[in-house]
Design a protein around this motif. Structure first.
Motif, PDB file in Angstrom:
ATOM      1  N   TRP A 259      13.696  -6.077  -2.743  1.00  0.00           N
ATOM      2  CA  TRP A 259      12.951  -5.618  -3.915  1.00  0.00           C
ATOM      3  C   TRP A 259      11.452  -5.625  -3.637  1.00  0.00           C
ATOM      4  N   LEU A 260      10.975  -6.647  -2.968  1.00  0.00           N
ATOM      5  CA  LEU A 260       9.555  -6.725  -2.641  1.00  0.00           C
ATOM      6  C   LEU A 260       9.177  -5.615  -1.670  1.00  0.00           C
ATOM      7  N   ARG A 261      10.038  -5.329  -0.706  1.00  0.00           N
ATOM      8  CA  ARG A 261       9.765  -4.219   0.224  1.00  0.00           C
ATOM      9  C   ARG A 261       9.711  -2.886  -0.525  1.00  0.00           C
ATOM     10  N   GLY A 262      10.679  -2.657  -1.412  1.00  0.00           N
ATOM     11  CA  GLY A 262      10.656  -1.429  -2.202  1.00  0.00           C
ATOM     12  C   GLY A 262       9.439  -1.343  -3.089  1.00  0.00           C
ATOM     13  N   PHE A 263       8.987  -2.462  -3.601  1.00  0.00           N
ATOM     14  CA  PHE A 263       7.797  -2.474  -4.436  1.00  0.00           C
ATOM     15  C   PHE A 263       6.565  -2.088  -3.641  1.00  0.00           C
ATOM     16  N   ILE A 264       6.480  -2.589  -2.407  1.00  0.00           N
ATOM     17  CA  ILE A 264       5.339  -2.238  -1.559  1.00  0.00           C
ATOM     18  C   ILE A 264       5.407  -0.772  -1.161  1.00  0.00           C
ATOM     19  N   GLN A 265       6.604  -0.269  -0.864  1.00  0.00           N
ATOM     20  CA  GLN A 265       6.741   1.141  -0.512  1.00  0.00           C
ATOM     21  C   GLN A 265       6.340   2.046  -1.675  1.00  0.00           C
ATOM     22  N   ALA A 266       6.723   1.650  -2.894  1.00  0.00           N
ATOM     23  CA  ALA A 266       6.336   2.450  -4.062  1.00  0.00           C
ATOM     24  C   ALA A 266       4.828   2.466  -4.241  1.00  0.00           C
ATOM     25  N   SER A 267       4.186   1.342  -3.929  1.00  0.00           N
ATOM     26  CA  SER A 267       2.730   1.298  -4.026  1.00  0.00           C
ATOM     27  C   SER A 267       2.072   2.108  -2.931  1.00  0.00           C
ATOM     28  N   ALA A 268       2.769   2.235  -1.785  1.00  0.00           N
ATOM     29  CA  ALA A 268       2.184   2.940  -0.649  1.00  0.00           C
ATOM     30  C   ALA A 268       2.104   4.446  -0.888  1.00  0.00           C
ATOM     31  N   THR A 269       2.902   4.979  -1.816  1.00  0.00           N
ATOM     32  CA  THR A 269       2.842   6.413  -2.102  1.00  0.00           C
ATOM     33  C   THR A 269       1.541   6.787  -2.790  1.00  0.00           C
ATOM     34  N   ARG A 270       0.905   5.805  -3.382  1.00  0.00           N
ATOM     35  CA  ARG A 270      -0.418   6.019  -3.962  1.00  0.00           C
ATOM     36  C   ARG A 270      -1.339   4.985  -3.317  1.00  0.00           C
ATOM     37  N   GLU A 271      -2.465   4.732  -3.915  1.00  0.00           N
ATOM     38  CA  GLU A 271      -3.340   3.668  -3.420  1.00  0.00           C
ATOM     39  C   GLU A 271      -2.667   2.313  -3.669  1.00  0.00           C
TER      40      GLU A 271
END
Length: 310
Positions: A259-271
Motif C-alpha cells: 500500500w505504501l509503494r502504491g501510495f508513492i507511485q500515485a504521488s509520482a504521477t504528479r509532484e
C-alpha cells in the motif's frame, strides 16, 4: 624510667597503624575523578548515538505534519510549528489503508502463531532428546537460512498458483512461515537449552510426568524466549515486501508495504507530496510501535535467572 618509656614505645607501635589506612584512601580519592570522567564520556557518547538513531524517526513524524511547500524549502524545518494533520487525512481518504491493515494483521498473526508452534516443538526436540538425524536436522535449518529468497520466487509462485492460493492470505502465510520458521527454531533452541533439565527431573521426582513437568516448570520460564522469537517473526511478516509483491498482485489484497509503494507511485504521477508519503510511513510504523510497547516488558525480564540455586 619505665613509666616514661612505655608511652614512647606505645606511640612507635601505634604510629604505623594510624598512617597505613591513609595511603589507599588518598589513592582512591585520586582515582575517583578519572572514573567519573570516563562514565560521563560514555554517557555523552550513548546520548549522541541514541539521538542519531532516533532522528530519522523524528524527522519522519515531523515531516508528516508539515505542508509539501515547506518540506521543499532549502531551509529545513526541525520543529512542526504551524503543522497540521491534513497529510494523515489525505492518506486515509480513500480507505485503502484499513483494508491493507487488515490483510497485514491477518497474515502476521497467522505467521507468528504457526512459527512459534513449529519452532517450539522443534527446539524442544533438539534440546531435550537425542535421536538419529538430529545433527542433520540442525544443519538443514542453518542451510535453509543461507538460500537467497529471490532465488525461490519462481518456484514459490508456481507452487502457490497451482494450489489456487494466489491473492490469498493463506498462500502468503504459508510462504512466510516457511521462510521465518528455520531461524525461529535456531533462536528458540538457545532459550530451551539454557533452562536446566534438573528442574524437570526434580518435578518428575515429585510425581509429575515428563510432559507435565515440562509444561508446568519449563514452559513458563520460556516466556522471554517465546516473546523474542515472536517479535522476530512479527517483524519479518509485517515488513516483507518482495514475496507479497509476487503473490498478491490484486490491489484489494495488498499489505501495508505494498500500500505504501502504491501510495508513492500515485504521488509520482504528479509532484511528489512528501508530507503525505511521510504520513503514510508513520501510519505503517504505528502498529509495530504498539506491539513493542505491549511485549517489551517480557523481552527485558530475566525469568530464567536464579531458577537454579545452590
Amino acid at each position: 624510667m619505665s613509666a616514661t618509656t612505655i608511652p614512647a614505645v606505645a606511640e612507635e607501635r601505634t604510629a604505623p597503624a594510624i598512617d597505613a589506612p591513609d595511603r589507599p584512601r588518598s589513592t582512591k580519592l585520586r582515582l575517583r575523578p578519572k572514573v567519573r570522567a570516563g562514565r560521563v564520556l560514555l554517557s555523552v557518547l550513548a546520548v549522541v548515538i541514541a539521538i542519531v538513531w532516533v532522528f530519522p524517526v523524528y524527522w519522519m513524524v515531523n515531516s508528516s505534519l508539515l505542508p509539501n511547500r515547506q518540506l521543499q524549502s532549502f531551509i529545513p524545518t526541525f520543529f512542526p510549528i504551524g503543522g497540521s494533520l491534513d497529510n494523515y487525512g489525505n492518506a486515509l481518504a480513500d480507505g485503502s489503508f484499513f483494508t491493507a491493515l487488515g490483510v497485514s494483521l491477518s497474515i502476521t498473526l497467522i505467521v507468528v502463531f504457526f512459527c512459534l508452534l513449529f519452532a517450539f516443538l522443534a527446539s524442544v526436540a533438539i534440546s531435550r532428546f537425542r535421536f538419529r538425524g538430529r545433527a542433520s536436522f540442525v544443519l538443514a535449518v542453518l542451510i535453509v537460512q543461507m538460500l537467497p529468497a529471490e532465488g525461490l520466487f519462481i518456484a514459490q509462485y508456481k507452487m502457490i498458483s497451482s494450489a489456487g492460493l494466489l491473492n490469498s492470505i493463506v498462500g502468503v502465510s504459508i510462504i512466510y512461515t516457511a521462510a521465518v520458521v528455520p531461524f525461529t527454531i535456531w533462536m528458540l533452541r538457545g532459550f530451551v537449552a539454557g533452562i536446566p533439565a534438573e528442574l524437570e527431573e526434580a518435578a518428575m521426582v515429585d510425581g509429575l510426568s515428563r510432559s507435565q513437568a515440562f509444561m508446568r516448570i519449563t514452559f513458563p520460564l520460556l516466556a522471554p524466549g517465546l516473546v523474542a522469537s515472536g517479535v522476530f517473526a512479527f517483524l519479518q511478516a509485517w515488513n516483507e515486501f518482495t514475496v507479497a509483491l509476487v503473490l498478491l498482485p490484486s490491489e484489494q489484497m495488498h499489505t501495508l508495504p505494498l500500500w505504501l509503494r502504491g501510495f508513492i507511485q500515485a504521488s509520482a504521477t504528479r509532484e511528489t507530496d512528501w508530507g503525505q508519503v511521510m504520513a503514510a510511513s508513520t501510519l505503517v510504523a504505528v502498529p509495530v510501535i504498539v506491539f513493542f510497547l505491549i511485549v517489551q516488558g517480557r523481552m527485558t525480564s530475566g525469568l530464567v535467572s536464579g531458577a537454579v540455586k545452590g
